[in-house]
Every structure is written in C-alpha cells, then in structure tokens.
Design a protein around this motif. Structure first.
Motif, PDB file in Angstrom:
ATOM      1  N   LEU A 224      44.447  35.590  36.519  1.00 25.22           N
ATOM      2  CA  LEU A 224      43.947  36.924  36.197  1.00 25.22           C
ATOM      3  C   LEU A 224      44.710  37.999  36.971  1.00 25.22           C
ATOM      4  N   VAL A 225      44.965  37.734  38.240  1.00 27.91           N
ATOM      5  CA  VAL A 225      45.724  38.694  39.043  1.00 27.91           C
ATOM      6  C   VAL A 225      47.125  38.856  38.467  1.00 27.91           C
ATOM      7  N   ASP A 226      47.741  37.750  38.071  1.00 27.36           N
ATOM      8  CA  ASP A 226      49.083  37.801  37.492  1.00 27.36           C
ATOM      9  C   ASP A 226      49.082  38.613  36.194  1.00 27.36           C
ATOM     10  N   MET A 227      48.079  38.421  35.358  1.00 31.94           N
ATOM     11  CA  MET A 227      47.968  39.176  34.113  1.00 31.94           C
ATOM     12  C   MET A 227      47.836  40.668  34.392  1.00 31.94           C
ATOM     13  N   PHE A 228      47.024  41.019  35.367  1.00 33.17           N
ATOM     14  CA  PHE A 228      46.785  42.422  35.722  1.00 33.17           C
ATOM     15  C   PHE A 228      48.079  43.056  36.236  1.00 33.17           C
ATOM     16  N   CYS A 229      48.780  42.345  37.122  1.00 32.11           N
ATOM     17  CA  CYS A 229      50.045  42.851  37.665  1.00 32.11           C
ATOM     18  C   CYS A 229      51.087  43.029  36.565  1.00 32.11           C
ATOM     19  N   THR A 230      51.168  42.053  35.672  1.00 39.04           N
ATOM     20  CA  THR A 230      52.159  42.100  34.598  1.00 39.04           C
ATOM     21  C   THR A 230      51.856  43.214  33.607  1.00 39.04           C
ATOM     22  N   LEU A 231      50.603  43.330  33.230  1.00 41.76           N
ATOM     23  CA  LEU A 231      50.200  44.326  32.234  1.00 41.76           C
ATOM     24  C   LEU A 231      50.505  45.746  32.684  1.00 41.76           C
ATOM     25  N   PHE A 232      50.328  45.997  33.989  1.00 46.63           N
ATOM     26  CA  PHE A 232      50.508  47.358  34.496  1.00 46.63           C
ATOM     27  C   PHE A 232      51.728  47.513  35.406  1.00 46.63           C
ATOM     28  N   ASP A 233      52.545  46.463  35.466  1.00 50.12           N
ATOM     29  CA  ASP A 233      53.781  46.502  36.257  1.00 50.12           C
ATOM     30  C   ASP A 233      53.496  46.897  37.699  1.00 50.12           C
ATOM     31  N   LEU A 234      52.603  46.150  38.331  1.00 50.08           N
ATOM     32  CA  LEU A 234      52.169  46.442  39.702  1.00 50.08           C
ATOM     33  C   LEU A 234      52.790  45.461  40.686  1.00 50.08           C
ATOM     34  N   GLU A 235      53.141  45.943  41.864  1.00 52.82           N
ATOM     35  CA  GLU A 235      53.690  45.083  42.909  1.00 52.82           C
ATOM     36  C   GLU A 235      52.594  44.463  43.769  1.00 52.82           C
ATOM     37  N   GLN A 236      51.417  45.092  43.784  1.00 57.30           N
ATOM     38  CA  GLN A 236      50.265  44.536  44.478  1.00 57.30           C
ATOM     39  C   GLN A 236      48.999  45.153  43.895  1.00 57.30           C
ATOM     40  N   VAL A 237      47.877  44.465  44.088  1.00 63.87           N
ATOM     41  CA  VAL A 237      46.609  44.960  43.552  1.00 63.87           C
ATOM     42  C   VAL A 237      45.527  44.870  44.620  1.00 63.87           C
ATOM     43  N   GLY A 238      44.490  45.668  44.429  1.00 61.60           N
ATOM     44  CA  GLY A 238      43.313  45.572  45.274  1.00 61.60           C
ATOM     45  C   GLY A 238      42.395  44.494  44.709  1.00 61.60           C
ATOM     46  N   PHE A 239      42.080  43.512  45.531  1.00 62.04           N
ATOM     47  CA  PHE A 239      41.299  42.333  45.126  1.00 62.04           C
ATOM     48  C   PHE A 239      39.967  42.357  45.857  1.00 62.04           C
ATOM     49  N   ARG A 240      38.867  42.177  45.109  1.00 60.22           N
ATOM     50  CA  ARG A 240      37.576  42.070  45.778  1.00 60.22           C
ATOM     51  C   ARG A 240      36.716  41.049  45.041  1.00 60.22           C
ATOM     52  N   ILE A 241      36.118  40.150  45.797  1.00 67.67           N
ATOM     53  CA  ILE A 241      35.216  39.157  45.224  1.00 67.67           C
ATOM     54  C   ILE A 241      33.916  39.173  46.024  1.00 67.67           C
ATOM     55  N   ARG A 242      32.799  39.211  45.292  1.00 67.59           N
ATOM     56  CA  ARG A 242      31.490  39.351  45.939  1.00 67.59           C
ATOM     57  C   ARG A 242      30.469  38.411  45.319  1.00 67.59           C
ATOM     58  N   LEU A 243      29.592  37.909  46.152  1.00 67.54           N
ATOM     59  CA  LEU A 243      28.430  37.150  45.702  1.00 67.54           C
ATOM     60  C   LEU A 243      27.242  38.098  45.815  1.00 67.54           C
ATOM     61  N   LEU A 244      26.633  38.415  44.683  1.00 68.33           N
ATOM     62  CA  LEU A 244      25.593  39.440  44.639  1.00 68.33           C
ATOM     63  C   LEU A 244      24.256  38.837  44.252  1.00 68.33           C
ATOM     64  N   ASP A 245      23.203  39.215  44.989  1.00 69.61           N
ATOM     65  CA  ASP A 245      21.859  38.807  44.596  1.00 69.61           C
ATOM     66  C   ASP A 245      20.929  40.008  44.454  1.00 69.61           C
ATOM     67  N   LEU A 246      21.542  41.204  44.389  1.00 67.22           N
ATOM     68  CA  LEU A 246      20.815  42.448  44.126  1.00 67.22           C
ATOM     69  C   LEU A 246      21.690  43.301  43.205  1.00 67.22           C
ATOM     70  N   PRO A 247      21.109  44.256  42.468  1.00 72.36           N
ATOM     71  CA  PRO A 247      21.931  45.122  41.619  1.00 72.36           C
ATOM     72  C   PRO A 247      22.941  45.881  42.468  1.00 72.36           C
ATOM     73  N   MET A 248      24.192  45.954  42.007  1.00 73.19           N
ATOM     74  CA  MET A 248      25.227  46.657  42.763  1.00 73.19           C
ATOM     75  C   MET A 248      25.271  48.134  42.387  1.00 73.19           C
ATOM     76  N   CYS A 249      25.353  48.410  41.086  1.00 74.67           N
ATOM     77  CA  CYS A 249      25.351  49.798  40.589  1.00 74.67           C
ATOM     78  C   CYS A 249      24.371  49.860  39.429  1.00 74.67           C
TER      79      CYS A 249
END
Length: 224
Positions: A98-123
C-alpha cells in the motif's frame, strides 16, 4: 473566522464532486479526475493477513505508531515500525504494498505513516481534512464513513453545526446519505489542500462506536 454568509457563498460555488468505487486497485487512479474527491478500492483481505490481524487484536491493548517511510526502503521501514508488535510478515508485506502504491501514484520520496489500534471513536463528527490526499484503510473493525457532496450542506461543518450532532445539525437530509467503507477497503480521500478542491474536500467521519470493537486503522499522508 468566516461568517456564515461567506461559508454559504462558498458552498453554493463549490463544484460537484463524486466518489468512485470498484473492486480493482486501478480505481485509485481516478483520484486525478477533477470530479472525484474519493476513490475506494473495495478489496478483500487474504486469509493470511486476516489471521495475522486477528491474532494481534486478541492480545494487543495499544498501538499508535507514526513514522516517515522512505520510498526506497519501504519494507525495511515498515518492518522497523512494527517490530515490537506481533504483526507478522503477511501484514508487513500487505502494508508495504500500500505504501508503495501511494508513493508511486503521487511520485513521493517518502510518506507519513500512522497505524493505530482504536477502541473509541476517533473523529465521530463529520469533517474535512486539510491535506492534499490521504490514504485510509481499516484492517479490523468498521470502515470510515463519508457523505456524497450532493447530499450535504457544507455550511453545517465545524462551527456551522452550532455544536449539534450531525444527525440534527442539517448537515445531511437523511441517514441514507451516509455511506460506509468496509474492512479491507482502501480509500484515497481528497482534502482541501488539493489544488482546485479547496471548497470540495470529501466530508467523512469515524463510524459509530460499537462496544468492545477494536479497529486497526492505517493512514498515509503527503509530507510537507
């Protein structure tokens, strides 16, 4: 702060936008279509990834990792971020793709990555993101919800809601206006920082909280 009159004027002037959904990953390229502000790849997670995630969910109490992932070292960087979890090779490989697809699609050299385990509404309240584009996918639990642009009154976002819940603020006319992603879906959400989309960013929110549910959510972002 903008006046309600100005917000209303911007709402009227906002060009029409739509979502694009399909079972093929190629649908994600539709995000470059000016009329599209949400592209959803409706994918099914493999049994191996599902088993990997299920095992992690059963034992984990917390996960919130943020990092910069380099396009030339994606799997190494993802593996480094997840090395203290029980998430294994199948999950790491899937996430790296998925990260590779995102980088390729938008021609990015790096991306901001965040992964969370949520047990309450975030937004839990509908909002827009002030970013060019964000990738969102849920590996476990309910997916993100969104509203089509032709079914909302943008003047009711933020302070315009007057503190009222989405269901009574007038943001949308009926509950049928709410659309939901499912577990595994990969979505590109076009934000207000995308050139030409300043007044038409996709309106979305976290799903309603279900007691005992744990959501494993991954997001990828452009870096400034």
């Amino acid at each position: 702060m903008q006046s309600q009159a100005l917000i209303k004027e911007q709402t009227i002037a906002s060009p029409a936008r739509r979502s694009a959904c399909a079972h093929e990953a190629s649908i994600l390229t539709d995000i470059y279509d000016e009329s599209v502000n949400l592209a959803v790849w409706q994918r099914h997670l493999s049994r191996q990834v599902t088993a990997d995630v299920s095992g992690f969910i059963k034992t984990a109490n917390h996960l919130d990792r943020s990092a910069f992932i380099r396009a030339q070292h994606i799997e190494d960087d993802v593996r480094d971020e997840l090395k203290r979890t029980s998430l294994g090779d199948d999950f790491i490989s899937n996430t790296s793709e998925l990260v590779d697809m995102f980088c390729t699609l938008f021609d990015l050299e790096q991306v901001g990555f965040r992964i969370r385990l949520l047990d309450l509404p975030m937004c839990p309240r509908s909002h827009i993101d002030r970013v060019p584009c964000r990738l969102v996918t849920t590996f476990s639990g309910q997916g993100t919800q969104w509203l089509e642009s032709d079914s909302i009154d943008r003047s009711k976002l933020g302070h315009g809601s007057q503190g009222l819940d989405d269901s009574v603020s007038g943001l949308y006319s009926t509950e049928a206006s709410i659309r939901s992603m499912t577990t595994g879906d990969v979505a590109l959400l076009k934000g207000s920082a995308w050139i030409g989309n300043e007044a038409s960013a996709i309106v979305h929110r976290s799903p309603p909280y279900i007691t005992g549910e744990k959501r494993l959510l991954l997001t990828l972002d452009f870096l400034s």
